[in-house]
Enzyme design. Structure first.
Site, short mmCIF file in Angstrom:
data_model
loop_
_atom_site.label_atom_id
_atom_site.label_comp_id
_atom_site.label_asym_id
_atom_site.label_seq_id
_atom_site.Cartn_x
_atom_site.Cartn_y
_atom_site.Cartn_z
N LYS A 322 16.19 2.90 10.39
CA LYS A 322 17.62 2.60 10.56
C LYS A 322 18.33 3.52 11.55
CE LYS A 322 18.23 0.46 6.03
NZ LYS A 322 18.95 0.49 4.73
N GLU A 421 -7.25 10.20 16.44
CA GLU A 421 -8.30 10.63 15.51
C GLU A 421 -8.05 10.08 14.11
OE1 GLU A 421 -11.38 11.48 14.11
OE2 GLU A 421 -11.33 12.82 15.86
N VAL A 424 -9.20 6.49 11.91
CA VAL A 424 -10.36 6.32 11.01
C VAL A 424 -10.60 7.64 10.28
CG1 VAL A 424 -12.81 5.75 10.84
CG2 VAL A 424 -11.40 4.67 12.62
N ALA A 426 -8.56 9.49 8.36
CA ALA A 426 -7.44 10.45 8.28
C ALA A 426 -7.73 11.66 9.16
CB ALA A 426 -7.16 10.82 6.83
N LEU A 428 -10.44 13.58 9.15
CA LEU A 428 -11.86 13.88 9.37
C LEU A 428 -12.21 13.74 10.85
CD1 LEU A 428 -13.55 11.98 6.37
CD2 LEU A 428 -13.04 14.43 6.56
N GLU A 482 -3.07 -1.19 -2.28
CA GLU A 482 -1.83 -1.85 -1.89
C GLU A 482 -1.24 -2.54 -3.13
OE1 GLU A 482 -0.40 -1.67 1.08
OE2 GLU A 482 -2.05 -0.43 1.86
N ASP A 493 -9.14 -3.85 6.22
CA ASP A 493 -8.81 -2.52 6.75
C ASP A 493 -10.07 -1.79 7.21
OD1 ASP A 493 -6.81 -0.39 7.21
OD2 ASP A 493 -7.98 0.67 5.69
N LYS A 497 -11.42 -0.47 11.08
CA LYS A 497 -11.93 0.88 11.35
C LYS A 497 -13.32 0.84 12.00
CE LYS A 497 -9.24 2.97 7.62
NZ LYS A 497 -9.26 3.60 6.27
N GLY A 612 -4.48 10.07 2.50
CA GLY A 612 -3.53 11.03 1.95
C GLY A 612 -2.65 11.59 3.04
#
Length: 632
Positions: A322, A421, A424, A426, A428, A482, A493, A497, A612
């Site tokens: 917004k 990075e 895929v 997070a 790692l 989800e 998903d 990846k 996460g």
């Protein structure tokens, strides 16, 4: 400061008159030192109005001071140096309003400094005159006629640049003399223009350009100075129109577009005076869980970066669904939410991107922490404007292969970074590992991966004594899935990846090429609501129990694995034995096994949390730090 005309009329001495008078008297009296008191703390490494990190130069030679003054540094009036230089008398430039400052001492001898250059100066507005024609090649006297014509008409030339081919010569002048200079040259070379030796449009005026000069005696004993200069400009998308350097190696001058001047000065200053804090300018879109966590991590780390890495990470723009707020002076990392609430305007991504381009700040990075499917249209104009892009958003890299390649090629062509990075795994190091292996010449034989924290948790938890419906329900309660768990259990998903990983290994796959073996029976997939879905899963308990029992009977475990092998990508629920690296996986961890020509008998395995906010934000942060190293 006050004088009189030849007719005895009281007047001012004009610019630098008092400085020049002081220098003349100092030389006549054989003074030990000449002090010039002004309103700044001496000569600066750059114009502090344009470069906030500029600092006072403690000592400088007459030659350096003359060069910097010629190219726009207004602290010293150039003629005032001449009487002092003739008598080898030091000049001290001091601040009337800050008597504690030691100012700048101008003398004859260059002292050892940690820097290759002494300072950066600029002339904001010049006109560049270009004379071009094949008839100039090898013809003696062309330059003499050109500059004699300028001299006769009292047009001062600031800079000259000529290629060794002699096909063209360009020079810089005051813009107010531009049209007169063209008329003079048209007249001087009228015969050559008529004969075609000079092109009919061969005398051209380019306006709205600036000169930057880097100056320093230290350039004589330092290699790679010009390389650092042009690299700093190139990495920030600044085109050099003309350049000039004398054999004395005291000055390198470049002509650039006027609207790039501030950006160029800051980029060059950051490269040559690295003991001072460099600045990275960030524009963050998406202040949800990942974006806000990244800003929190940045706030906690900013003092360390400034002290240990000499890096100031400046958040210049923020945007959420917004409101958006941009401030070239920087947004507080402690109070960014309040600033955004109080000062923010209605969000318009097109306007946000336009402001980024208008700011034209050096070392700019755009961070997309959204899942917006439409935002990738702005990646291209940003990369074209030499703004690097960092994103955990998978949309760009999992769309068409043509779009994926165009992004990669645009970033390379513009000399900026497009880093993802966190697409895929997070935080790692999965994509970096692939790119490192590819760059070093390794070849991929097979990639096996568990790339969904949700599916990892479900099948790591689905053991004897449990029901599949209860495990999926628990995953939903923990927030792993989800709102509709079918979005995870569909495997789409994971497909995105593995598609990205395939492309990173050089395989030109499209989403439609990914073969997905369904986890769920058709009745579960077709359930009209989430509640109905859970009832169908419960009704299919025997189906899932049979899958588990077959695995247990073989001493194996169920794992949902993405595989890339022989140019094909597949997703399916498989069983793995105790020798497989995926057998002992637990919790919601991701794991990737790389089998390559070099890592053949024992695959290279990357394992850890693959989802996460903390680890994803950390991965975004790492990409930003990678860009800061590249731009250094």
């Amino acid at each position: 400061f006050i004088g009189s005309t030849e007719d005895g009329i009281t007047t001012t001495l004009g610019r630098g008159g008092s400085d020049y008078t002081g220098s003349i008297f100092g030389a006549a009296l054989d003074a030990e030192v000449i002090e010039i008191w002004t309103d700044v703390d001496g000569m600066m490494t750059a114009d502090p109005r344009k470069v906030s990190n500029a600092f006072t130069i403690p000592t400088i030679t007459y030659a350096e001071a003359m060069e910097l003054s010629h190219f726009g540094a207004k602290v010293i009036y150039p003629p005032s140096l001449q009487p002092a230089f003739a008598k080898n008398i030091p000049i001290k430039v001091l601040n009337t309003f800050n008597t504690a400052s030691e100012g700048t001492t101008v003398h004859n001898t260059a002292l050892e400094t940690p820097y290759a250059i002494t300072g950066i100066s600029s002339i904001d507005d010049i006109a560049l005159v270009n004379v071009q024609g094949s008839g100039m090649i090898g013809v003696a006297g062309v330059s003499a006629r050109l500059f004699s014509a300028m001299s006769r008409n009292k047009i001062s030339v600031i800079l000259i640049s000529q290629a060794s081919s002699e096909h063209s010569i360009c020079f810089a002048i005051d813009p107010k003399n531009a049209e007169r200079a063209k008329d003079v040259l048209d007249q001087e070379f009228s015969v050559e223009i008529t004969a075609g030796d000079i092109d009919r449009d061969g005398i051209q005026i380019q306006r709205n350009v600036s000169i930057i000069a880097i100056v320093g005696e230290g350039m004589r004993r330092s290699t790679g100075v010009s390389g650092k200069l042009f690299t700093a400009l190139g990495k920030n998308g600044i085109n050099v129109i003309a350049t000039a350097q004398g054999s004395s190696e005291l000055n390198i001058s470049v002509v650039i577009q006027k609207n790039d001047l501030s950006k160029a000065l800051n980029a060059i200053h950051g490269v040559f005076f690295q003991s001072e804090v460099r600045t990275l300018n960030l524009f963050v879109v998406g202040t949800g869980l990942i974006g806000s966590t990244f800003l929190k991590q940045l706030a906690a780390q900013s003092a360390y970066l400034a002290k240990e890495k000499l890096l100031k990470v400046n958040v210049v723009g923020l945007a959420r669904s917004k409101k958006m707020w941009l401030n070239p002076e920087g947004i507080s990392l402690q109070n960014w939410q309040e600033e955004l609430d109080e000062n923010g305007k209605t969000t318009s991504l097109s306007a946000f991107v336009q402001r980024i381009r208008e700011f034209n700040l050096p070392n700019s990075v755009f961070i997309d922490c959204t899942s917006d499917k439409d935002i990738i249209q702005y990646y291209f104009p940003l990369l074209d404007a030499s703004v690097s892009v960092v994103t955990p958003n998978k949309v760009a890299n999992s769309s068409s292969y043509a779009e994926y390649r165009r992004l990669q090629q645009t970033a390379v062509r513009k000399g900026v970074k497009f880093l993802y990075e966190t697409n895929v795994g997070a935080g790692l190091p999965i994509i970096n590992t692939i790119q490192g292996l590819m760059s070093s010449g390794d070849k991929f034989v097979k990639i096996e991966a568990i790339l969904s924290g949700t599916l990892s948790f479900i099948f790591n938890s689905f053991v004897e004594g449990t029901r599949f419906v209860d495990i999926v329900g628990e995953a939903k309660e923990k927030g792993y899935t989800e709102p509709d768990p079918r979005d995870d259990l569909s495997g789409l998903d994971v497909a995105r990846k593995i598609l990205i990983l395939a492309r990173e290994t050089g395989i030109a796959l499209e989403m439609s090429d990914i073969q997905i073996a369904p986890i769920l029976p058709e009745n579960c997939l077709q359930a009209p609501t989430v509640d109905a879905f859970f009832k169908e899963v419960e009704g299919s308990d025997a189906y899932f129990a049979n899958l588990l029992n077959e695995a247990v009977a073989k001493g194996e475990k169920l794992r949902y694995i993405a595989t890339l092998e022989n140019g094909k990508a597949t997703l399916q629920l498989r069983t793995v034995d105790a020798d497989h690296p995926f057998y002992s996986l637990s919790g919601a961890d991701n794991i990737v096994s790389f089998t390559t020509e070099r890592y053949n008998t024992r695959p290279l395995v990357v394992k850890g949390p693959g989802a996460g906010a903390e680890v994803t934000a950390s991965g975004v942060f790492a990409d930003v730090m990678s860009i800061s190293s590249y731009l250094a």
